[in-house]
Design an enzyme around this catalytic site. Structure first.
Site: not given
Length: 256
Positions: A97, A169
């Site tokens: 992430h 993302e």
């Protein structure tokens, strides 16, 4: 081939024991009729036990986690092993992430080691990739995504992406209220799948590619209408049962 969608909630650094119990109780009610979409939630690791207990007696919602260490045991203060996650029946584990890459200086190579640890343990990596706003404006989106994927392929081979998940993302869309348009997101997802397909079409065809970055109950249906968007990694909206459930229902309907 038909891919079963996956919608996963990343709670990040949010929640409490009471919040975990209440949100899961609401989700169990909201998602009781879901059969055509896989669903997972990743609470903070401190609340995995609470979540496991709250999820007992149902099979719709699976547990996940937000991080894992590459070591299995020993003098690694503050870290979490694959075996520890397995004890709480966590299946889907987020790695790479942008918040980990940025705030904890995790490199592509270190993330590849986490990916390997998860595969060895039989857990499902959810590999987050994506570009910054500056990289996007410089036309480097594909280059950045390819580099982050190739760190895995060069270390483990393309077959490592069997039974794995990629979450695209764009960093400029995470928690900002901005979101890539469905067409923009689809273009990147198609590139990701084609990049994998250059090594193995079979691996590319089965690979779940989620979109993440300000996904909400308003934009989800249009995103899921795109052929290479197989679900979502949801941040803020996953903290509200009705909003998260609407995203799951949109995925189920779009991919039926």
């Amino acid at each position: 081939m038909a891919r079963r969608p996956l919608v996963m909630g990343n709670w990040k650094l949010n929640g409490s024991k009471a919040f975990t119990q209440q949100l899961i109780a609401e989700l169990k009610t909201e998602l009781a009729e879901i059969t055509g979409c896989d669903v997972a939630i990743a609470p903070p690791v401190m609340y995995l036990s609470e979540a496991e207990i709250a999820l007992a007696g149902q099979s719709t919602i699976r547990l996940g986690a937000q991080n894992v260490d590459i070591n299995t045991q020993g003098a690694f203060t503050g870290d979490i092993s694959t075996a520890m996650l397995q004890e709480f029946c966590a299946k889907y584990i987020i790695i790479g992430h942008s918040e980990r890459r940025t705030y904890h200086a995790e490199s592509d190579q270190f993330i590849a080691k986490k990916f390997a640890a998860l595969k060895t343990a039989g857990l499902t990596p959810v590999l987050c990739i994506g570009e910054t706003e500056a990289e996007n404006e410089a036309g480097q989106t594909q280059q950045v995504c390819a580099r982050q994927i190739d760190a895995i392929i060069n270390s483990l081979g393309v077959e490592a992406f069997n039974q794995a998940v990629i979450a695209y993302e764009p960093i400029w869309a995470i928690g900002t209220g901005k979101s890539a348009t469905p067409a923009q997101a689809q273009a990147v997802h198609a590139f990701i799948r084609q990049h994998i397909a250059e090594k193995s079409q079979a691996v590319a065809d089965q690979l779940i590619i989620q979109y993440g970055g300000s996904v909400n109950d308003t934009n989800a249906a249009e995103l899921f209408s795109q052929p290479d968007i197989d679900g979502a990694l949801v941040g803020g909206a996953s903290l509200k049962a009705t909003a998260f459930a609407e995203i799951v229902k949109a995925a189920e309907k779009a991919k039926a």
